[in-house]
Design a protein around this motif. Structure first.
Motif, PDB file in Angstrom:
ATOM      1  N   GLN A  18      48.088  28.038  26.779  1.00 36.01           N
ATOM      2  CA  GLN A  18      49.050  28.080  27.873  1.00 36.01           C
ATOM      3  C   GLN A  18      48.323  27.800  29.175  1.00 36.01           C
ATOM      4  O   GLN A  18      47.099  27.892  29.270  1.00 36.01           O
ATOM      5  N   LYS A  19      49.081  27.454  30.188  1.00 39.10           N
ATOM      6  CA  LYS A  19      48.513  27.165  31.488  1.00 39.10           C
ATOM      7  C   LYS A  19      48.932  28.221  32.493  1.00 39.10           C
ATOM      8  O   LYS A  19      49.910  28.919  32.304  1.00 39.10           O
ATOM      9  N   GLY A  20      48.161  28.297  33.597  1.00 39.44           N
ATOM     10  CA  GLY A  20      48.531  29.206  34.662  1.00 39.44           C
ATOM     11  C   GLY A  20      48.007  30.608  34.442  1.00 39.44           C
ATOM     12  O   GLY A  20      47.216  30.875  33.531  1.00 39.44           O
ATOM     13  N   THR A  21      48.466  31.534  35.277  1.00 39.46           N
ATOM     14  CA  THR A  21      48.050  32.933  35.183  1.00 39.46           C
ATOM     15  C   THR A  21      49.257  33.838  35.380  1.00 39.46           C
ATOM     16  O   THR A  21      50.306  33.397  35.858  1.00 39.46           O
ATOM     17  N   TRP A  22      49.099  35.084  34.990  1.00 36.13           N
ATOM     18  CA  TRP A  22      50.104  36.104  35.265  1.00 36.13           C
ATOM     19  C   TRP A  22      49.734  36.790  36.573  1.00 36.13           C
ATOM     20  O   TRP A  22      48.613  37.267  36.739  1.00 36.13           O
ATOM     21  N   LYS A  23      50.660  36.863  37.506  1.00 35.09           N
ATOM     22  CA  LYS A  23      50.373  37.488  38.799  1.00 35.09           C
ATOM     23  C   LYS A  23      50.553  39.001  38.713  1.00 35.09           C
ATOM     24  O   LYS A  23      51.589  39.484  38.259  1.00 35.09           O
ATOM     25  N   VAL A  24      49.531  39.726  39.173  1.00 35.58           N
ATOM     26  CA  VAL A  24      49.572  41.186  39.201  1.00 35.58           C
ATOM     27  C   VAL A  24      49.355  41.634  40.650  1.00 35.58           C
ATOM     28  O   VAL A  24      48.351  41.275  41.267  1.00 35.58           O
ATOM     29  N   LEU A  25      50.299  42.397  41.169  1.00 32.92           N
ATOM     30  CA  LEU A  25      50.186  42.938  42.525  1.00 32.92           C
ATOM     31  C   LEU A  25      49.679  44.375  42.451  1.00 32.92           C
ATOM     32  O   LEU A  25      50.292  45.225  41.794  1.00 32.92           O
ATOM     33  N   ILE A  26      48.548  44.643  43.102  1.00 32.06           N
ATOM     34  CA  ILE A  26      47.988  45.999  43.177  1.00 32.06           C
ATOM     35  C   ILE A  26      48.343  46.570  44.545  1.00 32.06           C
ATOM     36  O   ILE A  26      47.991  46.002  45.575  1.00 32.06           O
ATOM     37  N   VAL A  27      49.060  47.683  44.549  1.00 33.25           N
ATOM     38  CA  VAL A  27      49.470  48.318  45.799  1.00 33.25           C
ATOM     39  C   VAL A  27      48.880  49.724  45.830  1.00 33.25           C
ATOM     40  O   VAL A  27      49.314  50.612  45.089  1.00 33.25           O
ATOM     41  N   ASP A  28      47.891  49.922  46.683  1.00 32.45           N
ATOM     42  CA  ASP A  28      47.211  51.226  46.757  1.00 32.45           C
ATOM     43  C   ASP A  28      46.437  51.283  48.069  1.00 32.45           C
ATOM     44  O   ASP A  28      45.871  50.276  48.507  1.00 32.45           O
TER      45      ASP A  28
END
Length: 521
Positions: A18-28
């Motif tokens: 697969q191509k691309g990435t999974w976006k993960v938002l870290i809020v801390d």
């Protein structure tokens, strides 16, 4: 940080290219949480895609980032930041204000007692709740994997829903060209989703099969009919102008061999047609290799979508033939009265006014098909009256007025909707907004919008042209007449639309000049 992070590998999940990435938002608000989270998930991979991290250190910053990124898969959200409930406010903002039900929200808190898990889970639309002390690297890995599976499935379902929505909306009026475009676009979107979310797709057909008139009639020329992604908005473009290199060769091979060609990142499916040339479905930016089920689905689709396409083309051919017959009949009648291009100008002027008025595409189509017969009743008016160079006497004027009822009587017996509308227009296009027209003295909204539009177009064209009994009027004088007759002879809204679109309407006058100076209304 007191909690221990371990590294784990996913041995159960089959790898797919697969191509691309999974976006993960870290809020801390703790910088070390960002660092440790990135470190713990640094070698993470799910379906061949890694993670890309985005950081926010407050609830307000997180809200802004959601506006900048509409494809965040997971948010790891601290509860207590600038306020005791900043994280909960972000969760509520994402779901209620942004209506984002796709991003998986995982709450992480170092103070579980301040936001009890039972209350939070019940009152907020979150997907998981973890205490920072229990969230080891292995548990973090597990919760991210589970959340990404959910996100993947939800986005696929949403793509399917959008595709089905387009197909359903198009099916209500399938046999118009715009509906056909929506129908095929919807199916392409649906198919792309089922195949894992292809980035780009195009339905490409030959000039002889295409519904739009192209400048070339060469059967080996193929054009984009509708597209998605990179090919969206490229309708009418040549195949070789939008597809290059090996992909172009694959398209040409699929057409020549009437087959399906599979590449590393694309697939070309030949669509068998009733005509000799057929079409192709081109999908690129494939997120993974196709399995046997994908290929079977693609084959079924390519066969059935072409059947729908061919059937609609056949219907359109019948409609175009009907339109041409009516237009030629109207032009033939005009030649009996004059040698001008009144009919051509009437069709395009009516189309401009009808669209500006807000009529549907089907209504605009119906009006432009019917309007060429608006003066059919003049066939029964004596030629000496029709061609009289000077003003008509009162008796001659009454005879000329009979053309409205005569036209209606000639056409009213048809069961065809186009001819029924033509009959109504022939009878009523001399009615006045204030009720002082003929033959029935209709008033205001009782006059059908088709007849009101025809009246405006007919009078405008007559005043702007030289007839047997008058010279062509200058534009300023014509517009003054319409301003004076606003709300009297003419629908006031249509007069306003005429003035707003006067440049377009004058362009029609220039597009279809009369070959000689003498014409008749």
């Amino acid at each position: 940080m007191s909690d221990t992070f371990l590294f784990a590998e996913d041995t159960d999940e089959p790898e797919c290219e697969q191509k691309g990435t999974w976006k993960v938002l870290i809020v801390d608000d703790e910088p070390e949480v960002h660092s440790v989270t990135r470190l713990a998930l640094s070698d993470f991979s799910f379906q061949g895609k890694g993670l890309s991290f985005i950081s926010a250190h407050s609830g307000e910053e997180a809200k802004k980032l959601f506006h900048q990124h509409n494809d965040i898969a997971i948010v790891l959200l601290d509860v207590v930041m600038e306020t005791d409930e900043a994280g909960l406010e972000v969760a509520q903002y994402v779901r209620d204000d942004l209506c984002n039900y796709f991003t998986r929200i995982i709450l992480r808190t170092g103070q579980p007692g301040q936001a009890p898990e039972r209350d939070v889970i019940v009152n907020y639309d979150i997907n998981d709740y973890k205490s920072k002390t229990e969230l080891t690297a292995q548990k973090l890995f597990t919760v991210v994997i589970a959340s990404l599976r959910s996100y993947r499935d939800i986005t696929v379902i949403e793509e399917n829903r959008k595709g089905l929505e387009k197909i359903i909306s198009a099916s209500a009026d399938l046999f118009t060209i715009r509906s056909l475009e929506n129908f095929i676009e919807g199916i392409i979107q649906q198919l792309s989703s089922l195949l894992g979310g292809t980035q780009d797709a195009a339905y490409i057909t030959s000039a002889v099969a295409a519904p739009r008139p192209f400048d070339t009639s060469e059967p080996d020329e193929f054009y984009v009919f509708t597209g998605k992604g990179e090919y969206q908005g490229r309708e009418g473009a040549l195949l070789q102008d939008v597809v290059k290199g090996d992909e172009l060769k694959a398209c040409q091979k699929a057409l020549a061999e009437k087959s399906m060609i599979y590449g590393e990142e694309y697939v070309v499916a030949y669509c068998q047609s009733k005509n000799a040339y057929g079409s192709i479905l081109y999908l690129s930016g494939m997120p993974r290799k196709l399995n046997s089920l994908d290929k079977k689905l693609l084959k079924i689709f390519s066969q059935n979508v072409q059947i729908a396409f061919d059937n609609v083309l056949l219907t359109k051919e019948i409609e175009d033939t009907q339109r041409e017959i009516i237009e030629r009949l109207g032009q033939a009648m005009e030649k009996s009265f004059s040698v001008g291009k009144h009919i051509e100008r009437m069709i395009e002027t009516c189309e401009i006014l009808a669209k500006a008025y807000g009529l549907s595409e089907a209504e605009v189509e119906m009006l432009t098909l019917a309007v060429p017969l608006h003066d059919v009743g003049k066939l029964k008016v004596p030629t000496n009256i029709i061609r009289k160079p000077g003003p008509l006497s009162e008796q001659e004027r009454e005879v000329a007025k009979t053309h409205a009822e005569v036209g209606y009587e000639l056409l009213k017996g048809s069961r065809r909707l186009i001819i029924q509308n033509a009959a109504m227009i022939a009878r009523d296009h001399h009615e006045h907004w204030d009720g002082n027209g003929y033959p029935r003295g209709l008033k205001g909204g009782r006059i059908h919008i088709f007849s009101r539009i025809t009246a405006i177009a007919d009078v405008y064209d007559a005043l702007r042209s030289k007839l047997f009994h008058k010279e062509a009027w200058p534009l300023e004088k014509v517009l003054e007449v319409f301003k004076q007759q606003r709300g009297k002879q003419f629908d006031p809204k249509l007069v306003d639309l005429l003035l707003e679109n006067i440049n377009k309407i004058e362009a029609v006058q220039q597009k279809f000049p009369d070959p000689i100076d003498i014409r008749l209304l």
